[in-house]
Scaffold this motif. Structure first.
Motif, PDB file in Angstrom:
ATOM      1  N   ARG A 108       0.451  -0.907  -0.072  1.00  0.00           N
ATOM      2  CA  ARG A 108      -0.092  -0.022  -0.191  1.00  0.00           C
ATOM      3  C   ARG A 108       0.753   1.172   0.204  1.00  0.00           C
ATOM      4  N   THR A 109       1.705   0.907  -0.547  1.00  0.00           N
ATOM      5  CA  THR A 109       2.764   2.725  -0.548  1.00  0.00           C
ATOM      6  C   THR A 109       2.044   3.880  -0.694  1.00  0.00           C
ATOM      7  N   TYR A 110       0.704   3.898  -1.585  1.00  0.00           N
ATOM      8  CA  TYR A 110      -0.470   5.168  -1.816  1.00  0.00           C
ATOM      9  C   TYR A 110      -0.776   6.075  -0.668  1.00  0.00           C
ATOM     10  N   THR A 111      -0.039   5.099   0.065  1.00  0.00           N
ATOM     11  CA  THR A 111      -1.112   5.703   2.000  1.00  0.00           C
ATOM     12  C   THR A 111       0.482   5.359   2.675  1.00  0.00           C
ATOM     13  N   ASP A 112       0.453   6.411   3.520  1.00  0.00           N
ATOM     14  CA  ASP A 112       1.037   6.080   5.627  1.00  0.00           C
ATOM     15  C   ASP A 112       0.849   5.777   6.129  1.00  0.00           C
ATOM     16  N   ARG A 113      -0.668   5.247   5.896  1.00  0.00           N
ATOM     17  CA  ARG A 113      -1.434   5.165   7.073  1.00  0.00           C
ATOM     18  C   ARG A 113      -1.237   3.369   7.160  1.00  0.00           C
ATOM     19  N   HIS A 114      -0.479   3.059   8.271  1.00  0.00           N
ATOM     20  CA  HIS A 114      -0.517   1.263   8.246  1.00  0.00           C
ATOM     21  C   HIS A 114      -0.784   0.868   9.256  1.00  0.00           C
ATOM     22  N   GLY A 115      -1.765   2.089  10.209  1.00  0.00           N
ATOM     23  CA  GLY A 115      -1.813   0.591  11.580  1.00  0.00           C
ATOM     24  C   GLY A 115      -2.954  -0.269  11.269  1.00  0.00           C
ATOM     25  N   LEU A 116      -3.206  -0.959  11.986  1.00  0.00           N
ATOM     26  CA  LEU A 116      -4.348  -1.848  12.285  1.00  0.00           C
ATOM     27  C   LEU A 116      -5.905  -1.304  11.482  1.00  0.00           C
ATOM     28  N   LYS A 117      -5.659  -0.263  12.543  1.00  0.00           N
ATOM     29  CA  LYS A 117      -7.075   0.074  12.636  1.00  0.00           C
ATOM     30  C   LYS A 117      -7.516   0.736  10.601  1.00  0.00           C
ATOM     31  N   ASP A 118      -6.572   0.898  10.633  1.00  0.00           N
ATOM     32  CA  ASP A 118      -6.820   1.974   9.310  1.00  0.00           C
ATOM     33  C   ASP A 118      -7.025   0.857   7.656  1.00  0.00           C
ATOM     34  N   VAL A 119      -5.604  -0.192   8.076  1.00  0.00           N
ATOM     35  CA  VAL A 119      -5.968  -1.125   7.001  1.00  0.00           C
ATOM     36  C   VAL A 119      -6.982  -2.124   6.931  1.00  0.00           C
ATOM     37  N   ARG A 121     -10.077  -1.425   7.879  1.00  0.00           N
ATOM     38  CA  ARG A 121     -10.786   0.050   7.194  1.00  0.00           C
ATOM     39  C   ARG A 121     -10.605  -0.483   6.168  1.00  0.00           C
ATOM     40  N   GLU A 122      -9.971  -0.749   4.914  1.00  0.00           N
ATOM     41  CA  GLU A 122      -9.769  -0.543   3.615  1.00  0.00           C
ATOM     42  C   GLU A 122      -9.891  -2.303   3.625  1.00  0.00           C
ATOM     43  N   ILE A 123      -8.928  -3.011   3.832  1.00  0.00           N
ATOM     44  CA  ILE A 123      -8.984  -4.430   3.314  1.00  0.00           C
ATOM     45  C   ILE A 123     -10.852  -4.735   3.387  1.00  0.00           C
ATOM     46  N   VAL A 124     -10.908  -4.893   5.457  1.00  0.00           N
ATOM     47  CA  VAL A 124     -11.604  -5.949   4.881  1.00  0.00           C
ATOM     48  C   VAL A 124     -13.098  -5.206   5.818  1.00  0.00           C
ATOM     49  N   GLY A 125     -12.802  -3.544   5.822  1.00  0.00           N
ATOM     50  CA  GLY A 125     -14.317  -2.662   5.537  1.00  0.00           C
ATOM     51  C   GLY A 125     -15.162  -2.998   7.138  1.00  0.00           C
ATOM     52  N   ALA A 126     -14.129  -3.481   7.449  1.00  0.00           N
ATOM     53  CA  ALA A 126     -14.160  -3.463   9.314  1.00  0.00           C
ATOM     54  C   ALA A 126     -13.745  -1.807  10.212  1.00  0.00           C
ATOM     55  N   SER A 127     -14.656  -1.518  11.189  1.00  0.00           N
ATOM     56  CA  SER A 127     -14.287  -0.441  11.995  1.00  0.00           C
ATOM     57  C   SER A 127     -13.522  -1.074  13.576  1.00  0.00           C
ATOM     58  N   MET A 128     -12.549  -1.059  14.110  1.00  0.00           N
ATOM     59  CA  MET A 128     -11.781  -1.496  15.049  1.00  0.00           C
ATOM     60  C   MET A 128     -11.896  -0.058  16.604  1.00  0.00           C
ATOM     61  N   ASP A 129     -12.102  -0.355  17.317  1.00  0.00           N
ATOM     62  CA  ASP A 129     -12.188   0.668  18.439  1.00  0.00           C
ATOM     63  C   ASP A 129     -10.919   0.095  19.528  1.00  0.00           C
ATOM     64  N   LYS A 130     -10.621   1.230  19.232  1.00  0.00           N
ATOM     65  CA  LYS A 130      -9.105   0.977  19.962  1.00  0.00           C
ATOM     66  C   LYS A 130      -8.589   1.691  21.623  1.00  0.00           C
ATOM     67  N   SER A 131     -10.266   2.064  22.311  1.00  0.00           N
ATOM     68  CA  SER A 131     -10.098   2.127  23.619  1.00  0.00           C
ATOM     69  C   SER A 131      -9.347   1.763  24.137  1.00  0.00           C
ATOM     70  N   GLN A 132      -9.042   0.701  24.505  1.00  0.00           N
ATOM     71  CA  GLN A 132      -8.822  -0.227  25.524  1.00  0.00           C
ATOM     72  C   GLN A 132      -7.166  -0.492  24.983  1.00  0.00           C
ATOM     73  N   GLN A 133      -6.268  -0.126  23.829  1.00  0.00           N
ATOM     74  CA  GLN A 133      -5.082  -0.727  23.810  1.00  0.00           C
ATOM     75  C   GLN A 133      -4.121   0.130  25.226  1.00  0.00           C
ATOM     76  N   SER A 134      -4.495   1.513  26.421  1.00  0.00           N
ATOM     77  CA  SER A 134      -3.112   1.616  26.688  1.00  0.00           C
ATOM     78  C   SER A 134      -4.471   1.064  28.211  1.00  0.00           C
ATOM     79  N   SER A 135      -4.311   0.085  28.876  1.00  0.00           N
ATOM     80  CA  SER A 135      -5.398  -0.357  30.292  1.00  0.00           C
ATOM     81  C   SER A 135      -4.520  -0.859  30.818  1.00  0.00           C
ATOM     82  N   ASP A 136      -4.666  -1.792  31.964  1.00  0.00           N
ATOM     83  CA  ASP A 136      -4.035  -2.564  32.528  1.00  0.00           C
ATOM     84  C   ASP A 136      -3.266  -3.982  32.457  1.00  0.00           C
ATOM     85  N   TRP A 137      -2.654  -4.132  31.193  1.00  0.00           N
ATOM     86  CA  TRP A 137      -3.452  -5.104  31.043  1.00  0.00           C
ATOM     87  C   TRP A 137      -2.960  -7.020  31.841  1.00  0.00           C
TER      88      TRP A 137
END
Length: 204
Positions: A108-119, A121-137
């Motif tokens: 995907r050299t046409y973009t600089d957005r390579h995070g899982l959320k962006d990938v 959305r484009e490849i699968v067409g699904a949205s991801m909620d990343k609100s728990q990314q920073s929590s006490d695991w």
């Protein structure tokens, strides 16, 4: 928590997840040397996820065997981090691996957005909620929100790999991508041993 199976300490013995699995990890931070590995989540691509909440003694022979099994391909997003965490805390070399972040950067050299959320959305067409990314695991009990977040990070990786593989094939970059994937355990070892911010291939 439909489709999410929580395992304390290790995977069940003789659990057959197939020859290609999606994997992600959660830790106390982003430094593999300092920050403890807390959770490993796995999906066989069937819409369900196995979430392993690790004990700090890391006595998890079933999980270690699966992650090191040369007959099982492990799909990650930003495998460099996850492979380093497993080298440091589980004492294993996780291979073979397939990294959707590396594949995205090569395809995907046409973009600089390579995070899982962006990938996703484009490849699968699904949205991801990343609100728990920073929590006490490292908490003794994981919340439902944490479990759903952990599962969401692996549920789409099989489809993302298929989409990116088609793009890599179209652009003639499959072999280049594979060479990068094969190097990841070495890249992870360099990170652990102090060369995480040094380009050893640079002239100076």
């Amino acid at each position: 928590m439909n489709g999410i199976k929580l395992h304390k300490g290790d995977l069940p013995a003789n659990l057959d997840l197939g020859a290609i699995i999606a994997v992600d990890t959660e830790a106390m931070g982003l430094n593999p040397v300092r920050d403890a590995l807390c959770v490993v989540q796995i999906s066989s691509g069937d819409g369900s996820a196995h979430v392993v909440q690790l004990n700090r003694d890391y006595d998890c022979p079933n999980l270690k065997a699966l992650m090191a099994d040369p007959a099982v391909l492990k799909i990650f997003h930003f495998a460099r981090f996850d492979v380093a965490m497993m080298q440091k805390w589980l004492g294993i070399t996780c291979a073979p691996v397939w990294c959707t972040k590396i594949a995205s950067k090569l395809a995907r050299t046409y973009t600089d957005r390579h995070g899982l959320k962006d990938v996703t959305r484009e490849i699968v067409g699904a949205s991801m909620d990343k609100s728990q990314q920073s929590s006490d695991w490292g908490a003794a009990e994981l919340t439902d929100q944490q479990l759903h977040y952990a599962a969401s990070d692996v549920l789409h990786l099989h489809h993302i790999r298929e989409g990116l593989l088609a793009m890599l094939e179209r652009e003639g970059r499959v072999e280049l991508a594979q060479a990068c994937f094969d190097f990841l355990p070495v890249r992870a070892e360099l990170d652990i041993k102090g060369w995480e911010d040094t380009d050893i291939f640079a002239h100076s």
